[in-house]
Design an enzyme around this catalytic site. Structure first.
Site, mmCIF file in Angstrom:
data_model
loop_
_atom_site.group_PDB
_atom_site.id
_atom_site.type_symbol
_atom_site.label_atom_id
_atom_site.label_comp_id
_atom_site.label_asym_id
_atom_site.label_seq_id
_atom_site.Cartn_x
_atom_site.Cartn_y
_atom_site.Cartn_z
ATOM 1 N N CYS A 25 -6.732 5.423 3.587
ATOM 2 C CA CYS A 25 -6.318 5.147 4.958
ATOM 3 C C CYS A 25 -4.798 5.082 5.093
ATOM 4 C CB CYS A 25 -6.947 3.841 5.448
ATOM 5 S SG CYS A 25 -8.740 3.918 5.585
ATOM 6 N N THR A 26 -4.130 4.587 4.063
ATOM 7 C CA THR A 26 -2.667 4.547 4.089
ATOM 8 C C THR A 26 -2.096 5.951 4.244
ATOM 9 O OG1 THR A 26 -2.603 2.536 2.751
ATOM 10 C CG2 THR A 26 -0.612 3.897 2.747
#
Length: 219
Positions: free
Chosen positions: A45-46
């Site tokens: 997700c980063t």
């Protein structure tokens, strides 16, 4: 509540990294992309949030606003944004919704009603289904839904490609074939007669009786 294409996107109010948002009001008369995350400080997700930040200008060209959501408080989002900049080089300048009470995740059918009422103590695996993308039109209807597993990073160039297709086909009576990209030939829909097709598009190729191709309309 199960959401499908052409359903009205559920409206909600929520805190974000840019202050309170009333979702339908925030969308206004344009397009919106809502994309969700199971938890802050997760590796895939980063990279995704940074990739989306890097493409923000491309979404803006298409009249599409970006808004993210993660099952964590807004205060945690602010810290996560620093990591995203370190990892990807991009500042997240679009709003990130805090969903610590899981209300939006449940509203969009990404978590079951029995998931509880707090993000506290929940792991990414508990929230694994909160990995969706919703493209929403100016009419507030859902135009596309994609859901990814946690280990597969999303392809946001594909989201842009889908927006190009959805916006084009909303304006003209055409469809786009597999792997279509902006500027390539399109398919004339069955609702358009051969005579009308000539009037609208000038010319077309009949590949099969039910498959007619023409140049992408530009007007």
């Amino acid at each position: 509540m199960s959401l499908r294409i052409n359903d009205i996107a559920p409206d909600f109010t929520a805190d974000t990294t840019q202050g309170p948002v009333s979702f339908h009001d925030w969308i206004g008369n344009g397009w919106a992309v809502l994309f969700s995350h199971p938890k802050n400080f997760t590796p895939v997700c980063t990279t995704e949030l940074g990739a989306m930040a890097g493409l923000a200008g491309e979404f803006s060209k298409r009249g599409a606003k970006i808004i993210g959501i993660s099952v964590d408080p807004v205060e945690s989002h602010a810290k996560w944004k620093n990591d995203i900049k370190t990892a990807t080089g991009f500042d997240v300048e679009y709003p990130l919704i805090g969903d610590k009470d899981l209300k939006v995740a449940k509203l969009y059918d990404m978590l079951p009603a029995g998931a509880g009422e707090s993000s506290e103590g929940r792991t990414p695996a508990d929230n694994a289904t909160v990995r969706s993308v919703f493209i929403i039109g100016p009419d507030k209807k859902i135009k596309l839904i994609l859901t990814y597993p946690m280990t597969t990073g999303r392809n946001f160039n594909e989201i842009l490609r889908a927006i190009d297709s959805i916006q084009l086909t909303a304006k003209h009576q055409v469809a786009t074939p597999a792997n279509w990209n902006q500027g390539e030939d399109v398919i004339i829909t069955a609702a358009v007669s051969n005579e009308d097709a000539i009037a609208r598009f000038g010319s077309f190729d009949t590949v099969l009786p039910y498959l007619r191709k023409t140049k992408q309309p530009t007007a």
